[in-house]
Motif scaffolding. Sequence first.
Motif, PDB file in Angstrom:
ATOM      1  N   SER A  11       5.184   7.021   8.167  1.00 47.97           N
ATOM      2  CA  SER A  11       4.568   7.773   9.267  1.00 47.97           C
ATOM      3  C   SER A  11       3.256   8.425   8.828  1.00 47.97           C
ATOM      4  O   SER A  11       2.296   8.486   9.601  1.00 47.97           O
ATOM      5  CB  SER A  11       5.533   8.830   9.806  1.00 47.97           C
ATOM      6  N   SER A  12       3.202   8.881   7.582  1.00 45.83           N
ATOM      7  CA  SER A  12       1.977   9.525   7.082  1.00 45.83           C
ATOM      8  C   SER A  12       0.804   8.553   7.093  1.00 45.83           C
ATOM      9  O   SER A  12      -0.294   8.872   7.574  1.00 45.83           O
ATOM     10  CB  SER A  12       2.195  10.057   5.664  1.00 45.83           C
ATOM     11  N   ILE A  69      -2.640   8.211   9.998  1.00 43.09           N
ATOM     12  CA  ILE A  69      -4.036   8.152   9.550  1.00 43.09           C
ATOM     13  C   ILE A  69      -4.702   6.867  10.056  1.00 43.09           C
ATOM     14  O   ILE A  69      -5.814   6.903  10.611  1.00 43.09           O
ATOM     15  CB  ILE A  69      -4.110   8.226   8.017  1.00 43.09           C
ATOM     16  N   LEU A  70      -4.026   5.736   9.905  1.00 48.67           N
ATOM     17  CA  LEU A  70      -4.601   4.461  10.337  1.00 48.67           C
ATOM     18  C   LEU A  70      -4.809   4.427  11.846  1.00 48.67           C
ATOM     19  O   LEU A  70      -5.822   3.899  12.333  1.00 48.67           O
ATOM     20  CB  LEU A  70      -3.681   3.308   9.908  1.00 48.67           C
ATOM     21  N   SER A  71      -3.878   4.988  12.601  1.00 51.18           N
ATOM     22  CA  SER A  71      -4.001   4.973  14.066  1.00 51.18           C
ATOM     23  C   SER A  71      -5.158   5.841  14.525  1.00 51.18           C
ATOM     24  O   SER A  71      -5.877   5.491  15.474  1.00 51.18           O
ATOM     25  CB  SER A  71      -2.694   5.442  14.712  1.00 51.18           C
ATOM     26  N   PHE A 112       0.880  -1.176   0.000  1.00 48.54           N
ATOM     27  CA  PHE A 112       0.000   0.000   0.000  1.00 48.54           C
ATOM     28  C   PHE A 112       0.915   1.224   0.000  1.00 48.54           C
ATOM     29  O   PHE A 112       1.265   1.761   1.044  1.00 48.54           O
ATOM     30  CB  PHE A 112      -0.928  -0.013   1.214  1.00 48.54           C
ATOM     31  N   TYR A 113       1.319   1.611  -1.182  1.00 55.18           N
ATOM     32  CA  TYR A 113       2.366   2.628  -1.325  1.00 55.18           C
ATOM     33  C   TYR A 113       1.871   4.036  -0.981  1.00 55.18           C
ATOM     34  O   TYR A 113       0.717   4.392  -1.225  1.00 55.18           O
ATOM     35  CB  TYR A 113       2.931   2.621  -2.752  1.00 55.18           C
ATOM     36  N   ALA A 114       2.792   4.808  -0.423  1.00 57.21           N
ATOM     37  CA  ALA A 114       2.512   6.223  -0.175  1.00 57.21           C
ATOM     38  C   ALA A 114       2.650   7.004  -1.469  1.00 57.21           C
ATOM     39  O   ALA A 114       1.863   7.914  -1.750  1.00 57.21           O
ATOM     40  CB  ALA A 114       3.468   6.776   0.887  1.00 57.21           C
ATOM     41  N   LEU A 115       3.656   6.645  -2.257  1.00 56.18           N
ATOM     42  CA  LEU A 115       3.907   7.290  -3.542  1.00 56.18           C
ATOM     43  C   LEU A 115       4.113   6.221  -4.608  1.00 56.18           C
ATOM     44  O   LEU A 115       4.823   5.242  -4.371  1.00 56.18           O
ATOM     45  CB  LEU A 115       5.157   8.181  -3.472  1.00 56.18           C
ATOM     46  N   SER A 116       3.522   6.397  -5.770  1.00 58.18           N
ATOM     47  CA  SER A 116       3.738   5.482  -6.882  1.00 58.18           C
ATOM     48  C   SER A 116       5.167   5.652  -7.393  1.00 58.18           C
ATOM     49  O   SER A 116       5.895   6.548  -6.955  1.00 58.18           O
ATOM     50  CB  SER A 116       2.748   5.770  -8.013  1.00 58.18           C
ATOM     51  N   ASN A 157      -3.426   8.752  -2.493  1.00 62.44           N
ATOM     52  CA  ASN A 157      -3.174   7.307  -2.498  1.00 62.44           C
ATOM     53  C   ASN A 157      -3.768   6.618  -1.277  1.00 62.44           C
ATOM     54  O   ASN A 157      -4.346   5.532  -1.383  1.00 62.44           O
ATOM     55  CB  ASN A 157      -1.664   7.040  -2.574  1.00 62.44           C
ATOM     56  N   VAL A 158      -3.640   7.261  -0.107  1.00 59.24           N
ATOM     57  CA  VAL A 158      -4.185   6.678   1.119  1.00 59.24           C
ATOM     58  C   VAL A 158      -5.706   6.580   1.025  1.00 59.24           C
ATOM     59  O   VAL A 158      -6.302   5.580   1.457  1.00 59.24           O
ATOM     60  CB  VAL A 158      -3.775   7.491   2.357  1.00 59.24           C
TER      61      VAL A 158
END
Length: 337
Positions: free
Chosen positions: A104-105, A109-111, A40-44, A74-75
Motif C-alpha cells: 500500500s505504501s 506513491i505511484l498512484s 521493487f521491495y519496500a524493505l530489504s 527504498n521507493v
Amino acid sequence: MLIELDIDAFIAQKSEFDLLIDARSPKEFYESHIANAQNFYALSDEEHQEVGTLYKQVSRNDAKLLGARYICQNVAHHLEHIAKSYKIGSKIGIYCARGGLRSSSIAIILSHIGYQVFRLGGGYKQYRFYVLSYLENLPHYRFIVLGGNTGCGKSELLQSLQPSIDLEKLANHLGSSFGSIKGAQPSQKAFENSLCEILCKIDPNAYIFIEAESKKMGTCTIPALLHVRLLQGYRIEITAPLEQRIERILKEYESMTPAFFNQAMQMIAPYIKKTVKEAVLHAYEEGNLSEVAKILLIEYYDLVYKKPRHIDAILDNADESATLEALNALHVKLSTV
C-alpha cells in the motif's frame, strides 16, 4: 488511480499490467513469486527482519516509524528505474505478503504520481491459496502421457507438441539419480506457481501432452491430483535405438563435473553390480563418456525402469519428425472422439 482487486480480478487483468511489482523482501521474492513480477521491495531482507523484531519485541509504533523511513528511502531509489522504463499512466500491478503496508505504501506513491495502480487484496498469500486450490481441484483431465526408457527423446518431443507441459523443465530436474545436473531446483512453491500458470492458459477440455514422471522429481513434488491424472492418461511408450539414446545422454551430461559424477555414482551403487560400477568408473577415467552412457543405460536405467501395466500405444522415435506427425494425428483423433 489506485484500485484494490480480489484474486480472481487480479489474475484476469494480470496480462494487461505493464509492470507487476512484488513489494516483499528479496528473500521472499527469491523463494517464489507471481510469474513476471519484478522485485521493487519496500524493505530489504535486513530491514524486514529488523522492523519485524522491533514490532514483536519492543514497540509497534517504533516499528512503523522505522519501516516508513526505510520504505521512503527504498521507493526513492526504485522510482528512478520505474520512471525510466515505464511512462506515467502505465498500468502497474502490485502485491506484498498479505496486502498490507508494504504494497500500500508504494501503491499510494505511484498512484499519486499518475500511474494506474492495481493492488492485490490479501497479497501473495491469496495468490498461493488460488494456486493450491486450482491444483487441488484440477479441471484438466485429458492427458497424453509419454513414457519410455531414459534417452528416448520424450523431452525433445514435448518441445514441439502443443499443448504440452514439460515437468522436468519446470522442476529443473531430469527425474533420475543424475537428474540434478541442471543445477539448483526451484522451491516447491515456485514449481507449483509455474505449473499453475501454464495450466490456466490451457483449455480444461483439451488433451495435454506430458511426460510420465515419478511423484518426486528431486526436491519438487508433483501435485497429487495431477499425478493421479497422469496415471489415468492415454499412455504412449516411446522407444528409440540405443545409439540415439546414447547421443541424447551425452548432450544432457556434457557439463557434468567429476564431483557430480562421483556423487551420482554413490547414489546408484546399491542398485548396480560391483562389476558394472567398476566398468563405468574405468570408462569415465578413460574419458570414454559414450561407453559410460551405454553401460548406465543398459545396466541401470533400463533395469530400474518400470513399465506400466497398461500401454495404449508404442511409438519408435528413430525419426523424430515421423513421431511428431503420429502424435499430432493421435491428438486430433482423441480430441474429436
